[in-house]
Write a protein that holds these residues in place. Structure first.
Motif, PDB file in Angstrom:
ATOM      1  N   UNK A 285       1.157  -1.203  -0.405  1.00  0.00           N
ATOM      2  CA  UNK A 285       0.044   0.085   0.509  1.00  0.00           C
ATOM      3  C   UNK A 285       1.581   1.293   0.570  1.00  0.00           C
ATOM      4  N   UNK A 286       2.059   0.976   0.924  1.00  0.00           N
ATOM      5  CA  UNK A 286       3.008   2.000   0.804  1.00  0.00           C
ATOM      6  C   UNK A 286       3.016   2.734  -0.316  1.00  0.00           C
TER       7      UNK A 286
ATOM      8  N   UNK B 255       2.019   6.620  -7.228  1.00  0.00           N
ATOM      9  CA  UNK B 255       1.537   8.374  -7.425  1.00  0.00           C
ATOM     10  C   UNK B 255       1.587   8.582  -6.880  1.00  0.00           C
ATOM     11  N   UNK B 256       2.942   9.278  -6.367  1.00  0.00           N
ATOM     12  CA  UNK B 256       2.855  10.549  -6.452  1.00  0.00           C
ATOM     13  C   UNK B 256       3.835  11.267  -6.505  1.00  0.00           C
TER      14      UNK B 256
END
Length: 213
Positions: A204-205, A211-212
């Motif tokens: 998840x991280x 995505x960032x």
């Protein structure tokens, strides 16, 4: 008496004795059992490490498996031709030869050239008066490759900011061990056996980091 063993060693491994000092019985998993050899090795080079140095616990002896059924590739990863079994567990021996476990290799975070045991950072975070539960995983970093990030569940009615928890970590941990990010969480991804799924949190991280970018 704190025994330690694996399925791959038919539960053979280490154990304390009733006659051992209380601190050894509480804080370590003892000595190798009769007929069992143990070494602590560098996970990368397999070099044998001296007492006090953390590395992968390896066993050899009457209890070591011959291999995984019809899975020679997996067998070759954990069992060497000389019979030494790689446990995947990280530990070290004290000056008296007692073994202390500190985590799993897969839970290690490689910060630059330093290996950080997630359990070390988690144990420090759990000493914070507001922290109920925490899991530390690797987070991608452009300069160091990986750094520590911590998922944190606060105690009931407790309130804290990310900056507060980060400052606490920096006050008591070496700079390379201190988490660079705190993610507050209430609902943990769990296995059917009631264990937190670390890989789900890490995935998840890393997805969020990608995505960032």
């Amino acid at each position: 008496i704190s025994p330690y063993g694996l399925t791959e060693t038919h539960l053979g491994g280490t154990s304390c004795q009733v006659s051992d000092p209380l601190d050894k019985r509480m804080d370590t998993v003892g000595f190798p059992m009769t007929g069992v050899e143990m070494t602590i090795r560098s996970p990368d080079s397999l070099e044998i490490l001296p007492p006090g140095h953390r590395g992968e616990v390896c066993f050899r002896g009457w209890c070591t498996m011959k291999g995984y059924f019809e899975d020679p590739e997996r067998t070759s990863v954990v069992l060497g031709p000389d019979g030494w079994l790689r446990t995947g567990d990280v530990g070290y021996t004290d000056d008296q030869g007692y073994l202390k476990l500190v985590g799993r290799i897969k839970d290690m975070v490689r910060v630059g050239g330093e290996n950080v045991a997630a359990a070390d950072v988690e144990n420090f975070l759990l000493r914070h008066e507001k922290v109920k539960q925490t899991v530390v995983v690797a987070m991608p970093d452009k300069r160091l490759g990986e750094v520590c990030a911590a998922f944190v569940e606060l105690k009931a009615a407790a309130q804290a900011t990310e900056d507060e928890i980060l400052a606490y970590c920096r006050s008591g941990l070496a700079s390379f061990k201190a988490p660079r990010r705190i993610i507050f969480i209430d609902n943990w991804p769990m296995t059917g056996a009631g264990k937190i799924q670390r890989h789900v949190l890490k995935d998840r991280l890393w997805k969020s980091a990608a995505e960032e970018r």
